[in-house]
Design a protein around this motif. Sequence first.
Motif, mmCIF file in Angstrom:
data_model
loop_
_atom_site.group_PDB
_atom_site.id
_atom_site.type_symbol
_atom_site.label_atom_id
_atom_site.label_comp_id
_atom_site.label_asym_id
_atom_site.label_seq_id
_atom_site.Cartn_x
_atom_site.Cartn_y
_atom_site.Cartn_z
ATOM 1 N N ASP A 117 0.789 -1.092 0.096
ATOM 2 C CA ASP A 117 -0.054 -0.014 -0.116
ATOM 3 C C ASP A 117 0.642 1.333 0.045
ATOM 4 N N ALA A 168 1.000 3.952 -2.928
ATOM 5 C CA ALA A 168 0.592 5.460 -2.741
ATOM 6 C C ALA A 168 1.984 6.175 -3.025
ATOM 7 N N GLU A 171 2.288 6.740 -6.665
ATOM 8 C CA GLU A 171 1.489 7.768 -7.339
ATOM 9 C C GLU A 171 1.758 9.039 -6.882
ATOM 10 N N ARG A 198 6.209 9.895 3.825
ATOM 11 C CA ARG A 198 4.584 10.406 4.305
ATOM 12 C C ARG A 198 4.836 11.425 5.219
#
Length: 140
Positions: free
Chosen positions: A26, A30, A33, A126
């Motif tokens: 995941d 992410a 992208e 992140r």
Amino acid sequence: MQQLAPFAIAVLFATPTVAVHAQQADQTTAGAEAAGRWLALADAGNGAATWHAAGAVFQAAVSQKDWTAALDQARTPYGALTRRTLADARATRTLPGAPEGDYVVLQYQSSFANRPTVTETVIVMRETDGNWKTITYVIR
């Protein structure tokens, strides 16, 4: 029933590994992208927009003016992008010289009008708000 016991034990031990791999997948998705959106800005020659779309670590390391000039100097001689293929993407919690966090390191094999073989490396992180942002871009 005894035959199921080894299977049940194996499943118990495998479940955390499956969860970790799913989480990494995941994160990798992410991160890829986010890197793709950022690279699209770079491909359009919009250095200011790449700086604004980058992460706090990136923005703290270089001014918008210096980054825009550096990106233009690095990318303009290559010409227009003709192909970009994701060659490797891996999620990690650690990077040399960086605090522990959620990172995805992506490597692309790319071709440009004036340079047929290029490796682009993008590292995304992140942020505290949960969004993935580019913190490193290297083109070779």
